[in-house]
Design a protein around this motif. Structure first.
Motif, PDB file in Angstrom:
ATOM      1  N   THR A  71       0.830  -1.207   0.000  1.00  0.00           N
ATOM      2  CA  THR A  71       0.000   0.000   0.000  1.00  0.00           C
ATOM      3  C   THR A  71       0.865   1.257   0.000  1.00  0.00           C
ATOM      4  OG1 THR A  71      -1.751  -1.176   1.186  1.00  0.00           O
ATOM      5  CG2 THR A  71      -1.840   1.231   1.197  1.00  0.00           C
ATOM      6  N   ALA A  72       1.910   1.261   0.836  1.00  0.00           N
ATOM      7  CA  ALA A  72       2.801   2.423   0.897  1.00  0.00           C
ATOM      8  C   ALA A  72       3.515   2.641  -0.435  1.00  0.00           C
ATOM      9  CB  ALA A  72       3.809   2.243   2.023  1.00  0.00           C
ATOM     10  N   GLN A  73       3.953   1.556  -1.049  1.00  0.00           N
ATOM     11  CA  GLN A  73       4.645   1.675  -2.337  1.00  0.00           C
ATOM     12  C   GLN A  73       3.723   2.182  -3.430  1.00  0.00           C
ATOM     13  OE1 GLN A  73       5.928  -2.407  -2.369  1.00  0.00           O
ATOM     14  NE2 GLN A  73       8.065  -1.879  -1.959  1.00  0.00           N
ATOM     15  N   ALA A  74       2.440   1.846  -3.319  1.00  0.00           N
ATOM     16  CA  ALA A  74       1.481   2.272  -4.341  1.00  0.00           C
ATOM     17  C   ALA A  74       1.230   3.770  -4.308  1.00  0.00           C
ATOM     18  CB  ALA A  74       0.159   1.529  -4.160  1.00  0.00           C
ATOM     19  N   GLY A  75       1.614   4.434  -3.207  1.00  0.00           N
ATOM     20  CA  GLY A  75       1.423   5.881  -3.117  1.00  0.00           C
ATOM     21  C   GLY A  75       2.301   6.662  -4.059  1.00  0.00           C
ATOM     22  N   GLY A  76       3.388   6.049  -4.524  1.00  0.00           N
ATOM     23  CA  GLY A  76       4.242   6.691  -5.513  1.00  0.00           C
ATOM     24  C   GLY A  76       5.121   7.802  -4.986  1.00  0.00           C
ATOM     25  N   VAL A  77       5.300   7.877  -3.679  1.00  0.00           N
ATOM     26  CA  VAL A  77       6.163   8.914  -3.098  1.00  0.00           C
ATOM     27  C   VAL A  77       7.286   8.235  -2.326  1.00  0.00           C
ATOM     28  CG1 VAL A  77       4.298  10.587  -2.937  1.00  0.00           C
ATOM     29  CG2 VAL A  77       4.732   9.074  -1.003  1.00  0.00           C
ATOM     30  N   PRO A  78       8.389   8.949  -2.048  1.00  0.00           N
ATOM     31  CA  PRO A  78       9.495   8.334  -1.296  1.00  0.00           C
ATOM     32  C   PRO A  78       9.023   7.820   0.067  1.00  0.00           C
ATOM     33  CG  PRO A  78      10.204  10.387  -2.305  1.00  0.00           C
ATOM     34  CD  PRO A  78       8.717  10.317  -2.499  1.00  0.00           C
ATOM     35  N   LEU A  79       9.575   6.692   0.490  1.00  0.00           N
ATOM     36  CA  LEU A  79       9.189   6.059   1.739  1.00  0.00           C
ATOM     37  C   LEU A  79      10.175   6.412   2.851  1.00  0.00           C
ATOM     38  CD1 LEU A  79       8.307   2.512   0.344  1.00  0.00           C
ATOM     39  CD2 LEU A  79       6.752   4.429   0.766  1.00  0.00           C
TER      40      LEU A  79
END
Length: 262
Positions: free
Chosen positions: A205-213
């Motif tokens: 889900t976090a990766q799907a946000g498309g922003v740096p983690l």
């Protein structure tokens, strides 16, 4: 088929009452895996080693949905994958190869739980594996092994590599395949899988946000892992957390699927 690994030290045989208790605990885990949507039709498997010198363990009847599994229809097999009591059901051969290897090699791996979930398979396909993006995933920081995909687990010679790759870890990510957890009880293996699955869901889900983690420093991740495993204590302790969580899961089953005990 014959297992190729040394077996764990012998224990006193389980009494009838103890075997019934273990059957009910394992059946409860099957129902909970179904309830939390971690199943793959009739595939994947959860096994539980029974006490005793014969090294018997319980596994699902191949062909039943997890929501159909009860304490009485679990199949008791030996380390060669052969039923030791009359049963109308076959056993998944891939379940034998994976589970018997880990049961035979690790005394603490009384229960072995394997899943093919969407989030778990997604993380298993990522080069970086499980990332410490959340408190749930930090439970497994430096505490999860990785096993490269070799095809459907039907070959005995893969057993040694499975055992080497999980090592002493409580969890294994089978690359391009799925997730696996072990526990000293079925309850422990389930709770570990529940949070490993949540960690994978959070990562995807976090990766799907498309922003740096944001990834916390390694020392914070390790400290958190030690806290969650009980290796590190602070000003407060929460020693009863997992026992309380498991009791809550059993209350849930009493409401939605009390026939698991049959």
């Amino acid at each position: 088929m014959t297992a190729v690994l040394p077996v764990a030290a012998a224990e006193a045989p389980a009494t009838a009452d103890e075997e019934l208790r273990l059957r009910r605990e394992l059946a409860a885990v099957y129902r909970l895996v179904a309830h939390f949507r971690m199943t793959d039709l009739i595939f994947t498997h959860i096994s539980l080693r029974l006490p005793g010198p014969d090294h018997h363990f319980l596994i699902n009847p191949y062909g039943l949905l997890f929501e159909e599994i009860t304490a009485s229809n679990l199949v008791k097999i030996d380390l060669s994958g052969d039923p030791v009591e009359p049963t109308p059901y076959p056993v998944n051969p891939a379940g034998f190869v994976i589970h018997s290897a880990i049961h035979a090699a690790r005394e603490d791996a009384r229960c072995v739980l394997h899943t093919h979930t969407k989030a778990g398979c997604a993380v298993a396909a990522q080069q970086g594996g499980l990332l410490p993006l959340n408190q749930m995933s930090m439970e497994f920081h430096n505490r999860v092994g990785y096993h490269d995909y070799e095809g459907v687990a039907l070959n005995l010679d893969e057993q040694q590599r499975l055992v080497a790759d999980i090592g002493t870890h409580p969890a294994l990510i089978l690359r391009n395949h799925g997730l696996l957890t072990v526990g000293e009880s079925a309850a422990q293996a389930f709770l570990r899988m529940y949070y490993l699955e949540k960690a994978c869901e959070i990562q995807v889900t976090a990766q799907a946000g498309g922003v740096p983690l944001v990834v916390p420093p390694a020392e914070v991740c390790e400290y958190t892992a030690r806290q969650l495993s009980g290796e590190e204590t602070g000003d407060f302790e929460d020693d009863d957390a997992y026992e309380l969580a498991w009791a809550a899961m059993l209350r849930l089953l009493e409401r939605i699927a009390p026939d698991y005990k049959d």
